[in-house]
Design an enzyme around this catalytic site. Structure first.
Site, PDB file in Angstrom:
ATOM      1  NE  ARG A  77      27.196 -36.475  48.298  1.00 28.18           N
ATOM      2  CZ  ARG A  77      27.369 -36.465  49.458  1.00 28.18           C
ATOM      3  NH1 ARG A  77      27.507 -37.761  49.619  1.00 28.18           N
ATOM      4  NH2 ARG A  77      27.043 -35.561  50.481  1.00 28.18           N
ATOM      5  CB  SER A  94      18.258 -53.156  49.208  1.00 25.68           C
ATOM      6  OG  SER A  94      19.444 -52.467  50.620  1.00 25.68           O
ATOM      7  CG  ASP A 123      29.327 -45.224  49.591  1.00 22.23           C
ATOM      8  OD1 ASP A 123      30.224 -45.266  50.159  1.00 22.23           O
ATOM      9  OD2 ASP A 123      28.908 -43.604  48.983  1.00 22.23           O
ATOM     10  CB  CYS A 126      32.782 -46.057  55.585  1.00 28.57           C
ATOM     11  SG  CYS A 126      31.318 -47.105  55.064  1.00 28.57           S
TER      12      CYS A 126
END
Length: 395
Positions: A210, A249, A299, A339
Site C-alpha cells: 500500500r 462487491s 488484489d 494470495c
C-alpha cells in the site's frame, strides 16, 4: 507420552526441519492420544526427533512444536515463544512504530496454527490447529504478558479449522473491546472491524505494498479492484492521485471505506469514487465504456486455497489481468496480486505474462511484491509464501 513412529524414508522433510507430518508418513502411533496432545516423534531407527501436536482428524497428522529433544511443551514454552515473536517485531525498524502488526505468524514463528495480530491495544488471535487449540490459555497469557494489551479477541472461524475437526470459536478472551477501533498506517487512519471483518479484521500483509502504491500514485488516475475497506485507495489519495475509482462487491466494506476517508481530512474526498459491483463484470463494463487508467490495483480474494484448485484459479487470474492490461494507459502500471497458496510465484508470473500477450501489450516487471516483514517465511516452510505480486509497467 505417546509416540508417532515415522515410516522409513519419510523422515527426510523432518531432517530439513519442515514441521508437518502427513498421515502417509506415519508408521504407527504408540500410546493413547487425544486431539492436540503432545507426542514424541520417533524416526525409523527409534531415535527421538522432537515433539509435535497430534491431530487425528487432519491429513497433517502432527505439527512439530520443537526439534529440541530436551524441550518440554508446557505453559512456559508458549509464553516464551510468544515473547520472542513480539520482541522480533519490536526490533524491526519498519514495524516498531506501526499500530497494526502481525505478532505471531504460525510455522514461521515456531507456533503452527497460531496467528496473532495487534491493532493498537487489541490483539486478535486465530487458532487453526488442534495443538494450538489445546494450548489456548497459555498462548493468551503469553500475548498479554508480552504486549500489555487491553483486550484479546478470538477469530478462530476460518474454514481450515474444519480440517482439524474443530468448530469455529469467536469472542473476547481477555479484557474488553473498544466501541471503535482504528490504526494509523503510515499516516493514514483506518478502521478495523475485528468482530466482523475479513481475516482478523484487516490485511496487514499488504502494508508495504500500500505504501508503494502511494509512492507510485502521484498525478495518476487509479483503479482499485477488490478494494475492501479502501487501504490501497486511501494511500493512493495520500500520494496525490488525480482520481481513485474503487470497486468491491461488499456494501458494508465500501461504507467503512468511505468512513475511512472521513477519518483522514487531509485527503481530497472529491477525488474518490466508490462502486459496489462484481469486479469481473465491472472490468468488462469499463472496457466497453472506453475507460483508461494510469495505475490499477488487482488484489482479489483467494481463488485457489490448494493446488487442486489451481486450474480454475488460473483462469480467474488470467481474466482479471487481461482486462487490467487492456484498461491501462501507455506507461501505466498494473499492481497485481495472488494470495492463493495453490498458485506459486512462477505460475502466477506465467499467468500475468500470458494476459499481457493476449492484451497485446509489452510489459515489464518493475517490482516484485510480497508480504510485509511481520509475515516472515520460514526457510524450511516455503508453503508460507502465500502472497505474491508483480508491478508491471506497459508501453
Amino acid at each position: 507420552m505417546a509416540e508417532i513412529i515415522i515410516k522409513a524414508g519419510k523422515e527426510r522433510s523432518l531432517m530439513r526441519r519442515h514441521p508437518w507430518i502427513f498421515a502417509g508418513s506415519v508408521e504407527r502411533v504408540a500410546g493413547r492420544t487425544k486431539p492436540g496432545d503432545t507426542v514424541d516423534v520417533i524416526n525409523p531407527r527409534g531415535e527421538l526427533i522432537g515433539r509435535a501436536a497430534f491431530s487425528p482428524a487432519s491429513q497433517i497428522r502432527a505439527r512439530m512444536w520443537t526439534f529440541d529433544t530436551e524441550q518440554s511443551i508446557d505453559h512456559a514454552f508458549f509464553k516464551r515463544k510468544a515473547a520472542e515473536s513480539v520482541a522480533r517485531r519490536a526490533r524491526h525498524p519498519a514495524l516498531s512504530a506501526q499500530d497494526g502488526v502481525r505478532l505471531i505468524h504460525g510455522e514461521s514463528d515456531g507456533l503452527p496454527g497460531v496467528i496473532a495480530d495487534r491493532y493498537g491495544k487489541v490483539v486478535v488471535l486465530q487458532l487453526t490447529s488442534a495443538g494450538a487449540e489445546k494450548w489456548r490459555d497459555a498462548i493468551v497469557a503469553g500475548l498479554v504478558q508480552a504486549t500489555g494489551c487491553d483486550a484479546v479477541y478470538e477469530r478462530s472461524d476460518s474454514d481450515v479449522r474444519g480440517r482439524e475437526g474443530l468448530e469455529p470459536r469467536v469472542g473476547v478472551l481477555h479484557g474488553e473491546l473498544p466501541a471503535d477501533l482504528s490504526i494509523d498506517e503510515n499516516g493514514i487512519r483506518m478502521l478495523v472491524d475485528v468482530v466482523g471483518g475479513h481475516k482478523t479484521g484487516f490485511y496487514l500483509d499488504q502494508r508495504d505494498n500500500r505504501l508503494l502504491t502511494r509512492q507510485l500514485a502521484s498525478a495518476r488516475s487509479v483503479l482499485n479492484c477488490f478494494c475492501y475497506t479502501g487501504g490501497f485507495s486511501l494511500q493512493a489519495l495520500a500520494g496525490g492521485a488525480t482520481s481513485v475509482l474503487s470497486i468491491d462487491s461488499s456494501a458494508p466494506a465500501l461504507t467503512t471505506a468511505q468512513r475511512n476517508v472521513e477519518l483522514n481530512p487531509q485527503l481530497d474526498a472529491t477525488r474518490a469514487q466508490w462502486w459496489e459491483a462484481d469486479v469481473f463484470e465491472a472490468l468488462r463494463t469499463l472496457r466497453t465504456e472506453g475507460r483508461k487508467f494510469d495505475l490499477i490495483v488487482l488484489d482479489p480474494p483467494k481463488f485457489a486455497p490448494s493446488a487442486s484448485h489451481a486450474d480454475r484459479a488460473a483462469r480467474a487470474y488470467k481474466d482479471i489481468n487481461l482486462h487490467g492490461f487492456r484498461l491501462l494507459n501507455p506507461g501505466g502500471i498494473l499492481m497485481t496480486y495472488s494470495c492463493s497458496g495453490g498458485i506459486g510465484q512462477e505460475l502466477f508470473q506465467s499467468i500475468v505474462a500470458g494476459a499481457a500477450v493476449d492484451a497485446g501489450v509489452d510489459a515489464r516487471i518493475i517490482h516484485r511484491l510480497a508480504a510485509a516483514p511481520d509475515h516472515p517465511i520460514g526457510l524450511a516452510v516455503p508453503e508460507g509464501e502465500y502472497l505474491k505480486g508483480l508491478a508491471c509497467q506497459v508501453g
